[in-house]
Write a protein that holds these residues in place. Structure first.
Motif, PDB file in Angstrom:
ATOM      1  N   ARG A   1      31.437  82.379 -11.654  1.00  0.00           N
ATOM      2  CA  ARG A   1      32.611  82.856 -10.940  1.00  0.00           C
ATOM      3  C   ARG A   1      33.820  82.720 -11.854  1.00  0.00           C
ATOM      4  O   ARG A   1      33.817  81.888 -12.763  1.00  0.00           O
ATOM      5  CB  ARG A   1      32.823  82.104  -9.640  1.00  0.00           C
ATOM      6  CG  ARG A   1      32.982  80.619  -9.816  1.00  0.00           C
ATOM      7  CD  ARG A   1      32.862  79.893  -8.486  1.00  0.00           C
ATOM      8  NE  ARG A   1      33.011  78.481  -8.666  1.00  0.00           N
ATOM      9  CZ  ARG A   1      32.058  77.656  -9.084  1.00  0.00           C
ATOM     10  NH1 ARG A   1      30.869  78.115  -9.350  1.00  0.00           N
ATOM     11  NH2 ARG A   1      32.289  76.374  -9.215  1.00  0.00           N
ATOM     12  N   VAL A   2      34.833  83.533 -11.607  1.00  0.00           N
ATOM     13  CA  VAL A   2      36.056  83.459 -12.396  1.00  0.00           C
ATOM     14  C   VAL A   2      37.106  82.775 -11.539  1.00  0.00           C
ATOM     15  O   VAL A   2      37.447  83.258 -10.451  1.00  0.00           O
ATOM     16  CB  VAL A   2      36.536  84.857 -12.840  1.00  0.00           C
ATOM     17  CG1 VAL A   2      37.817  84.742 -13.648  1.00  0.00           C
ATOM     18  CG2 VAL A   2      35.448  85.561 -13.638  1.00  0.00           C
ATOM     19  N   ARG A   3      37.596  81.637 -12.012  1.00  0.00           N
ATOM     20  CA  ARG A   3      38.576  80.859 -11.255  1.00  0.00           C
ATOM     21  C   ARG A   3      39.649  80.325 -12.190  1.00  0.00           C
ATOM     22  O   ARG A   3      39.382  80.026 -13.353  1.00  0.00           O
ATOM     23  CB  ARG A   3      37.911  79.663 -10.563  1.00  0.00           C
ATOM     24  CG  ARG A   3      36.814  79.992  -9.584  1.00  0.00           C
ATOM     25  CD  ARG A   3      37.355  80.221  -8.197  1.00  0.00           C
ATOM     26  NE  ARG A   3      36.369  80.714  -7.277  1.00  0.00           N
ATOM     27  CZ  ARG A   3      35.556  79.975  -6.541  1.00  0.00           C
ATOM     28  NH1 ARG A   3      35.591  78.670  -6.635  1.00  0.00           N
ATOM     29  NH2 ARG A   3      34.723  80.527  -5.711  1.00  0.00           N
ATOM     30  N   CYS A   4      40.840  80.169 -11.642  1.00  0.00           N
ATOM     31  CA  CYS A   4      41.895  79.457 -12.363  1.00  0.00           C
ATOM     32  C   CYS A   4      41.638  77.955 -12.164  1.00  0.00           C
ATOM     33  O   CYS A   4      40.808  77.559 -11.347  1.00  0.00           O
ATOM     34  CB  CYS A   4      43.277  79.854 -11.842  1.00  0.00           C
ATOM     35  SG  CYS A   4      43.609  79.339 -10.143  1.00  0.00           S
ATOM     36  N   ASP A   5      42.364  77.127 -12.905  1.00  0.00           N
ATOM     37  CA  ASP A   5      42.158  75.675 -12.785  1.00  0.00           C
ATOM     38  C   ASP A   5      42.455  75.177 -11.372  1.00  0.00           C
ATOM     39  O   ASP A   5      41.741  74.331 -10.845  1.00  0.00           O
ATOM     40  CB  ASP A   5      43.029  74.927 -13.799  1.00  0.00           C
ATOM     41  CG  ASP A   5      42.555  75.144 -15.229  1.00  0.00           C
ATOM     42  OD1 ASP A   5      41.378  75.529 -15.430  1.00  0.00           O
ATOM     43  OD2 ASP A   5      43.372  74.931 -16.151  1.00  0.00           O
ATOM     44  N   GLY A   6      43.509  75.724 -10.741  1.00  0.00           N
ATOM     45  CA  GLY A   6      43.876  75.273  -9.395  1.00  0.00           C
ATOM     46  C   GLY A   6      42.811  75.601  -8.361  1.00  0.00           C
ATOM     47  O   GLY A   6      42.420  74.744  -7.553  1.00  0.00           O
ATOM     48  N   CYS A   7      42.320  76.842  -8.365  1.00  0.00           N
ATOM     49  CA  CYS A   7      41.295  77.241  -7.391  1.00  0.00           C
ATOM     50  C   CYS A   7      39.975  76.538  -7.656  1.00  0.00           C
ATOM     51  O   CYS A   7      39.258  76.177  -6.721  1.00  0.00           O
ATOM     52  CB  CYS A   7      41.115  78.759  -7.407  1.00  0.00           C
ATOM     53  SG  CYS A   7      42.517  79.667  -6.724  1.00  0.00           S
ATOM     54  N   GLU A   8      39.645  76.312  -8.927  1.00  0.00           N
ATOM     55  CA  GLU A   8      38.414  75.592  -9.244  1.00  0.00           C
ATOM     56  C   GLU A   8      38.508  74.145  -8.771  1.00  0.00           C
ATOM     57  O   GLU A   8      37.547  73.593  -8.221  1.00  0.00           O
ATOM     58  CB  GLU A   8      38.124  75.646 -10.747  1.00  0.00           C
ATOM     59  CG  GLU A   8      36.831  74.975 -11.133  1.00  0.00           C
ATOM     60  CD  GLU A   8      35.580  75.632 -10.578  1.00  0.00           C
ATOM     61  OE1 GLU A   8      34.502  75.027 -10.726  1.00  0.00           O
ATOM     62  OE2 GLU A   8      35.639  76.719  -9.974  1.00  0.00           O
ATOM     63  N   GLY A   9      39.673  73.515  -8.961  1.00  0.00           N
ATOM     64  CA  GLY A   9      39.867  72.147  -8.481  1.00  0.00           C
ATOM     65  C   GLY A   9      39.725  72.062  -6.970  1.00  0.00           C
ATOM     66  O   GLY A   9      39.101  71.135  -6.443  1.00  0.00           O
ATOM     67  N   GLU A  10      40.278  73.049  -6.260  1.00  0.00           N
ATOM     68  CA  GLU A  10      40.157  73.098  -4.800  1.00  0.00           C
ATOM     69  C   GLU A  10      38.695  73.268  -4.385  1.00  0.00           C
ATOM     70  O   GLU A  10      38.217  72.623  -3.447  1.00  0.00           O
ATOM     71  CB  GLU A  10      41.002  74.241  -4.247  1.00  0.00           C
ATOM     72  CG  GLU A  10      40.932  74.423  -2.760  1.00  0.00           C
ATOM     73  CD  GLU A  10      41.677  73.350  -1.994  1.00  0.00           C
ATOM     74  OE1 GLU A  10      41.448  73.262  -0.772  1.00  0.00           O
ATOM     75  OE2 GLU A  10      42.471  72.601  -2.587  1.00  0.00           O
ATOM     76  N   HIS A  11      37.974  74.110  -5.093  1.00  0.00           N
ATOM     77  CA  HIS A  11      36.565  74.338  -4.797  1.00  0.00           C
ATOM     78  C   HIS A  11      35.765  73.038  -4.965  1.00  0.00           C
ATOM     79  O   HIS A  11      34.947  72.690  -4.115  1.00  0.00           O
ATOM     80  CB  HIS A  11      36.002  75.428  -5.711  1.00  0.00           C
ATOM     81  CG  HIS A  11      34.521  75.540  -5.675  1.00  0.00           C
ATOM     82  ND1 HIS A  11      33.845  76.116  -4.623  1.00  0.00           N
ATOM     83  CD2 HIS A  11      33.565  75.132  -6.549  1.00  0.00           C
ATOM     84  CE1 HIS A  11      32.548  76.053  -4.850  1.00  0.00           C
ATOM     85  NE2 HIS A  11      32.353  75.476  -6.017  1.00  0.00           N
ATOM     86  N   LEU A  12      36.013  72.330  -6.062  1.00  0.00           N
ATOM     87  CA  LEU A  12      35.291  71.081  -6.308  1.00  0.00           C
ATOM     88  C   LEU A  12      35.641  70.027  -5.265  1.00  0.00           C
ATOM     89  O   LEU A  12      34.766  69.296  -4.793  1.00  0.00           O
ATOM     90  CB  LEU A  12      35.583  70.566  -7.715  1.00  0.00           C
ATOM     91  CG  LEU A  12      35.048  71.445  -8.844  1.00  0.00           C
ATOM     92  CD1 LEU A  12      35.537  70.936 -10.196  1.00  0.00           C
ATOM     93  CD2 LEU A  12      33.536  71.536  -8.804  1.00  0.00           C
ATOM     94  N   ARG A  13      36.924  69.973  -4.884  1.00  0.00           N
ATOM     95  CA  ARG A  13      37.341  69.017  -3.853  1.00  0.00           C
ATOM     96  C   ARG A  13      36.633  69.324  -2.548  1.00  0.00           C
ATOM     97  O   ARG A  13      36.131  68.429  -1.876  1.00  0.00           O
ATOM     98  CB  ARG A  13      38.855  69.069  -3.662  1.00  0.00           C
ATOM     99  CG  ARG A  13      39.324  68.135  -2.564  1.00  0.00           C
ATOM    100  CD  ARG A  13      40.808  68.172  -2.361  1.00  0.00           C
ATOM    101  NE  ARG A  13      41.152  67.364  -1.196  1.00  0.00           N
ATOM    102  CZ  ARG A  13      42.368  67.048  -0.875  1.00  0.00           C
ATOM    103  NH1 ARG A  13      43.386  67.436  -1.610  1.00  0.00           N
ATOM    104  NH2 ARG A  13      42.594  66.326   0.208  1.00  0.00           N
ATOM    105  N   ARG A  14      36.558  70.598  -2.165  1.00  0.00           N
ATOM    106  CA  ARG A  14      35.898  70.983  -0.922  1.00  0.00           C
ATOM    107  C   ARG A  14      34.410  70.639  -0.984  1.00  0.00           C
ATOM    108  O   ARG A  14      33.852  70.108  -0.033  1.00  0.00           O
ATOM    109  CB  ARG A  14      36.069  72.479  -0.658  1.00  0.00           C
ATOM    110  CG  ARG A  14      35.428  72.925   0.640  1.00  0.00           C
ATOM    111  CD  ARG A  14      35.668  74.415   0.879  1.00  0.00           C
ATOM    112  NE  ARG A  14      35.338  74.777   2.224  1.00  0.00           N
ATOM    113  CZ  ARG A  14      34.131  75.204   2.613  1.00  0.00           C
ATOM    114  NH1 ARG A  14      33.164  75.306   1.741  1.00  0.00           N
ATOM    115  NH2 ARG A  14      33.904  75.523   3.867  1.00  0.00           N
ATOM    116  N   ARG A  15      33.768  70.934  -2.110  1.00  0.00           N
ATOM    117  CA  ARG A  15      32.346  70.645  -2.227  1.00  0.00           C
ATOM    118  C   ARG A  15      32.058  69.152  -2.077  1.00  0.00           C
ATOM    119  O   ARG A  15      31.132  68.752  -1.369  1.00  0.00           O
ATOM    120  CB  ARG A  15      31.820  71.169  -3.564  1.00  0.00           C
ATOM    121  CG  ARG A  15      30.303  71.202  -3.588  1.00  0.00           C
ATOM    122  CD  ARG A  15      29.777  71.869  -4.804  1.00  0.00           C
ATOM    123  NE  ARG A  15      29.828  70.907  -5.895  1.00  0.00           N
ATOM    124  CZ  ARG A  15      29.872  71.232  -7.173  1.00  0.00           C
ATOM    125  NH1 ARG A  15      29.878  72.495  -7.524  1.00  0.00           N
ATOM    126  NH2 ARG A  15      29.897  70.302  -8.092  1.00  0.00           N
TER     127      ARG A  15
END
Length: 171
Positions: free
Chosen positions: A76-90
């Protein structure tokens, strides 16, 4: 990316039918059906789509800011902010899996009891110290119910309830 798609838009409907828009390996994937165009125009359409696909590798699929391909499981293509949010949610979902399942079970029971669907947020009053965690919890419960309705499973709920639940509607 729009610059590459403008020439394509001149032909869409008359000679080009878009059959699929999605992602493959994290990149934008547009599959056209090209009919009635000469060879040069067919090459122009495909060249524009290839340039658009290549540019999609640097645009976050969630917010549109500069991103990069993340290769952890699904590409997936993500910026650092959205990737951090994704990891936090996971991590949050993994840590609260049992509470999410129990709440999904409770939500389904309330909806069946009242013979209608409610927004999950109206039923789930779980308090979290952080609004982001509350949103993650509500989203995870909604995901669990949606997947269960589609055919996945939630322990302690059988197929009879699934069929009854599938017939419910929002008022």
């Amino acid at each position: 990316m729009i610059d590459e798609l403008v020439p394509l838009s001149l032909f869409v409907g008359r000679h080009v039918v878009i059959r699929k828009v999605g992602e493959k390996w994290g990149l934008l994937d547009i599959r056209p059906d090209v009919k009635g165009l000469d060879e040069d125009r067919v090459h122009a359409v495909w060249h524009g789509l290839q340039r658009t696909r290549a540019r999609s590798a640097a645009i976050c699929e969630l917010c549109g800011r500069h991103g990069e391909i993340r290769r952890t499981g699904w590409h997936r293509v993500r910026c650092d902010g959205c990737e951090g949010e994704h990891l936090r949610r996971r991590h949050f979902v993994d840590a609260n899996r049992r509470a999410i399942e129990d709440t999904a079970l409770f939500y389904v029971g309330v909806c069946l009891e009242h013979r209608r669907l409610f927004p999950v947020a109206n039923i789930v009053l779980q308090a979290w110290p952080d609004d982001i965690d509350r949103r993650h919890f509500i989203d995870a419960v909604n995901d669990a119910v949606s997947w269960w309705r589609a055919g996945s499973w939630i322990e302690r709920i059988g197929d009879e309830q699934r069929e009854a639940f599938r017939g419910l509607r929002f008022p």
